[in-house]
Design a protein around this motif. Structure first.
Motif, mmCIF file in Angstrom:
data_model
loop_
_atom_site.group_PDB
_atom_site.id
_atom_site.type_symbol
_atom_site.label_atom_id
_atom_site.label_comp_id
_atom_site.label_asym_id
_atom_site.label_seq_id
_atom_site.Cartn_x
_atom_site.Cartn_y
_atom_site.Cartn_z
ATOM 1 N N THR A 185 16.511 22.949 18.332
ATOM 2 C CA THR A 185 15.218 23.632 18.398
ATOM 3 C C THR A 185 14.340 23.007 19.474
ATOM 4 N N GLY A 186 13.471 23.819 20.029
ATOM 5 C CA GLY A 186 12.501 23.323 21.016
ATOM 6 C C GLY A 186 12.143 24.421 21.998
ATOM 7 N N GLU A 188 10.744 24.119 24.650
ATOM 8 C CA GLU A 188 10.857 23.629 26.030
ATOM 9 C C GLU A 188 12.280 23.742 26.576
ATOM 10 N N ASP A 228 10.519 26.883 18.811
ATOM 11 C CA ASP A 228 9.790 26.398 17.636
ATOM 12 C C ASP A 228 8.983 27.561 17.062
ATOM 13 N N GLY A 252 12.253 18.962 16.138
ATOM 14 C CA GLY A 252 11.294 19.584 15.223
ATOM 15 C C GLY A 252 11.189 18.933 13.851
ATOM 16 N N ASP A 259 6.486 20.807 14.966
ATOM 17 C CA ASP A 259 7.714 20.334 14.288
ATOM 18 C C ASP A 259 7.800 20.998 12.913
HETATM 19 MG MG MG Z 1 10.691 19.733 19.520
#
Ligand code: MG
Ligand code: AMP
Length: 411
Positions: A185-186, A188, A228, A252, A259
């Motif tokens: 996850t992320g 970015e 996220d 996260g 998160d």
């Molecule tokens: Mg993250």
């Protein structure tokens, strides 16, 4: 926050065996046997010839040599797979090939080189005396029926597979293989191959965790990269919880505003067993269960993800099918190692054996948990428990070998 020992014991108390499944022989490689394998018949199954030659009654060949051959009458041919149904009488012989059934009445094989050869003629010249039993493999001389050949828990390698086939096994009971989901996850994250933009980073954890997973016997059922986004995370994880035995997420799980993993796991009914372990790196590690499913939330920093995977998930995936040996060893430090008063410390290291046979080890030069090259050149993870200020050169330290680095199989 709990200790590393507590975290490990909570996990091991929650591992449930996955059960068995029937697998056909052609897919048996690398699988762990859930049944003992016994000899379904004696081996050899029948008396057979170990050479190409003539089946004879030894007594008929007495005194035979090149200058005074014995003459026998050829009454049949026994080849591998096609026995001849004759009973040898005095003065008779039969052609008998390697692996072929020994005709009744015969008690020895004369190799073809010591005869006039496999001709169509009924007359055969025998140039050598035979000894009783010569070149005959006796029924059951290798293995008796019902003898145990392979025990439950053994992993099938090229050494075992031929034996299974030789005794006619086709459908075999094996331990089930864990189905796993890897979800990174992320918001970015960008996939390698795409153009990078300021502030964004390439997703490395998915590739790294999948490669680590391949070092165990697992089936990777889902591998996803997601933003996220709570709703989307909820949907995807609920699918993963339905289809997989082990869920591994990365990122996260810390204290950041975005998160969401812990909240999402709780919302989906996952029972949280711990969140946060007294260790560096990898403090925000999460572990939960839902029924028999195991859920690991790894922190997103690549080094933390890798180390938490090796310390907590790798042994679990191995043990779900077969108890494996611990790869932890004691090595002698060649450099000072940082120690934390309250936390376990982990660093990537390099171990080697010196000329006097001692196992030495030192940390690799990049030690930050965010460093994407920290793994390079390393063949072990070094571990120090909480305690005194420093571990010094010459002290013993525990290392966890990355066994694929030493040309060893991981299972
Ligand atoms: Mg993250
Ligand atoms: P997080 O645990 O989500 O707070 O992430 C911690 C750090 O790890 C951040 O700098 C993230 O950008 C980085 N990170 C998270 N996921 C990945 C990933 N899949 N690949 C590489 N770095 C990541």
């Amino acid at each position: 926050m709990i200790s590393v020992q507590e975290a490990k014991s909570i996990i091991s108390n929650n591992i449930q065996p996955l059960g068995f499944e029937t697998v056909s022989l052609k897919n048996a490689g690398n699988r762990v046997l859930a049944q003992d394998i016994t000899a379904t018949f004696p081996m050899p199954q029948f008396d057979n010839s170990s050479m190409d030659g003539f089946a004879v009654r030894a007594v008929d060949t007495e005194g035979a040599d090149v200058l005074s051959p014995v003459i026998l009458k050829m009454v049949g041919i026994s080849s591998a797979g096609t026995p001849c149904d004759v009973i040898l009488k005095s003065g008779q012989c039969a052609q008998c090939m390697t692996g072929a059934v020994i005709p009744d009445g015969a008690d020895a094989i004369i190799i073809v080189e010591n005869t006039s050869g496999f001709l169509d003629s009924e007359t055969v010249y025998i140039f050598q005396e035979a000894k009783i039993g010569e070149h005959i493999r006796r029924k059951g001389e290798e293995i008796q029926k019902d003898e145990i050949l392979l025990s439950r828990g053994i992993c099938i390698t090229p050494n075992e597979i031929g034996t299974l086939a030789s005794f006619g096994y086709d459908k075999i009971s094996f331990m089930k293989i864990p189905k796993i989901a890897i979800i990174v996850t992320g918001s970015e994250l960008i996939e390698p191959g795409n153009k990078i933009e300021l502030g964004r980073i390439y997703n490395s954890n998915l590739y790294m965790i999948a490669e680590l997973a391949k070092k165990s016997r697992v089936e990777i059922v889902m591998r996803e990269v997601i933003k996220d986004d709570k709703d989307y995370l909820c949907r995807l994880l609920s699918e993963a919880l339905q289809t997989c035995d082990v869920i591994i997420s990365s990122g996260g799980i810390s204290m950041g505003r975005f998160d969401y993993m812990r909240e999402v796991y709780n919302k989906l009914g996952v029972q949280e067993h711990f969140w946060k372990v007294a260790q560096k790196p990898g403090k925000p590690l999460f572990f939960g269960t839902l029924d028999s499913k195991l859920i690991f939330g790894l922190p997103g920093n690549p080094v933390s993800s890798f180390i938490c995977y090796m310390e907590y998930i790798y042994p679990v995936l191995q043990d779900m099918q077969k108890k494996t040996k611990d790869f932890k060893q004691q090595a002698i430090l060649t450099e000072t190692f940082p120690v934390d008063s309250k936390k376990h410390r982990y660093l990537f290291g390099r171990s080697w054996i010196d000329s006097s046979g001692r196992l030495l080890c030192s940390p690799t030069s990049k030690t930050g948990s965010h460093m994407v090259t920290a793994f390079l050149g390393s063949n072990c993870i070094m571990v120090s428990p909480p305690g005194k200020k420093f571990m010094k050169k010459g002290d013993k330290i525990t290392i966890n070998q990355l066994n694929w680095r030493n040309n060893e199989r991981s299972f």
